[in-house]
Motif scaffolding. Structure first.
Motif, PDB file in Angstrom:
ATOM      1  N   ARG A 205       0.992   4.149  -2.779  1.00 23.51           N
ATOM      2  CA  ARG A 205       0.736   5.539  -2.400  1.00 23.51           C
ATOM      3  C   ARG A 205       1.870   6.457  -2.915  1.00 23.51           C
ATOM      4  NH1 ARG A 205       0.396   4.798   2.731  1.00 23.51           N
ATOM      5  NH2 ARG A 205      -1.852   4.475   2.761  1.00 23.51           N
TER       6      ARG A 205
ATOM      7  N   GLN B 278       0.831  -1.203   0.000  1.00 20.67           N
ATOM      8  CA  GLN B 278       0.000   0.000   0.000  1.00 20.67           C
ATOM      9  C   GLN B 278       0.868   1.256   0.000  1.00 20.67           C
ATOM     10  OE1 GLN B 278      -2.309   0.764   3.551  1.00 20.67           O
ATOM     11  NE2 GLN B 278      -4.003   1.623   2.365  1.00 20.67           N
ATOM     12  N   GLU B 279       1.940   1.259   0.793  1.00 18.93           N
ATOM     13  CA  GLU B 279       2.843   2.406   0.829  1.00 18.93           C
ATOM     14  C   GLU B 279       3.543   2.599  -0.513  1.00 18.93           C
ATOM     15  OE1 GLU B 279       4.710   5.700   2.469  1.00 18.93           O
ATOM     16  OE2 GLU B 279       3.032   4.486   3.192  1.00 18.93           O
TER      17      GLU B 279
END
Length: 331
Positions: A103, A99-100
């Motif tokens: 992002r 997810q990071e």
């Protein structure tokens, strides 16, 4: 960069050495290296005294050679597959890390979209292409503004710099337009846009010009620098993806080549006899030709590895610094 410098840069990129190290199709380079190994083996055997055929008849150099080659192939293939697995581990991770990663990538894409004034394309060539298009637009706007300057040095040197940046960006844009990722064309073209030296020139020029630049002209220089500074990490991202793509493809090719290579080595150990390939052609013994061809074939996995790694290491060496640093003397 003037016409002479552009000519020298073009000549360097079109040199035989540059073709061998980077631009040439890796399978073609592999074929040339294999043929060279075969030719070198035949030539060396032809010049030996006593002759290679006599040595084969008197002892077992063929069995010794190809028994060693089986060990080399198996060990080397295992090593290369391990490299491929190491590349794949970079794609694995817990959900939070993924997810990071997403992002961060989307944040950069949003920044690029804001600068270029349109959604960021998903195609790698177009991803770099929109930055080059914006570079051309901002360079021409800067040149038009500098042409109105009352200072002759600012007008002449500044417009020449703006024209050079626009010309280089347009040429690279044309080169990578329509190029497909996975081939070297996208990265090869992007490497010919030296954004770092252009950023350094902007900093030097604006510092030396001082108050001779208007606020609008300084703003145009900052806008051009902004898109150049985005091109750097964008190119590095494409380069990283290409390296991963190439290493995975290399692992696949070596696995494909290892099986026939081991088979050839095993056949040479089990069945080869100097009497089965007696005779010569043009003064070259058939024994020498057969053993040389088998030797070149068993070395195919290694030659594939050399041809691909040469490109990766050459590109990595030439792009070590993402910031404006000149790590090698201009050629």
């Amino acid at each position: 960069m003037g016409e002479k410098e552009r000519t020298e840069e073009s000549r360097r990129h079109s040199s035989p050495t540059d073709w061998f190290l980077m631009r040439g199709n890796r399978l073609l380079v592999t074929g040339l290296l294999s043929v060279s190994l075969f030719g070198g083996f035949v030539l060396a055997a032809r010049l030996l005294s006593p002759s290679f055929t006599q040595q084969v008849a008197a002892s077992d150099p063929v069995e010794t050679l190809f028994a060693a080659m089986i060990t080399v192939i198996v060990t080397g293939t295992t090593l290369v597959v391990s490299i491929g697995q190491l590349v794949l581990t970079q794609e694995n991770g817990p959900l939070g890390d993924q997810q990071e990663r997403m992002r961060n990538s989307m944040a950069v894409r949003a920044e690029i979209s804001q600068v270029v004034g349109r959604p960021t394309p998903e195609d790698p060539a177009e991803f770099l292409g929109v930055l080059l298009d914006t570079t051309v637009q901002r360079s021409r706007a800067l040149g038009d503004s500098l042409e109105q300057s009352t200072d002759p040095t600012v007008r002449s040197d500044g417009t020449a710099f703006a024209e050079q940046v626009a010309g280089n960006a347009a040429a690279v844009r044309d080169r990578i337009g329509g190029a497909q990722f996975g081939t070297f064309d996208v990265l090869s073209g992007a490497l010919q846009f030296d954004y770092g030296s252009k950023v350094a020139e902007i900093e030097r020029f604006t510092d030396e010009a001082g108050d001779r630049l208007t606020a609008d002209q300084r703003g145009l220089f900052e806008e051009l620098e902004e898109v150049l500074l985005l091109f750097g990490p964008a190119r590095e991202h494409i380069k990283t993806l290409y390296f991963q793509w190439a290493l995975i493809g290399l692992s696949q090719l070596i696995l494909y080549a290892a099986i026939p290579a081991v088979a050839v080595a095993a056949v040479m150990i089990a069945t080869f006899d100097v009497g089965t390939v007696a005779g010569s052609t043009l003064g070259v013994a058939h024994t020498t030709v057969v053993v040389g061809a088998a030797f070149a074939l068993t070395l195919l996995p290694f030659v594939l590895f050399v041809s691909y790694i040469l490109r990766i290491l050459t590109v990595a060496k030439r792009t070590l610094a993402i910031e404006p640093l000149e790590l090698r003397q201009p050629e």
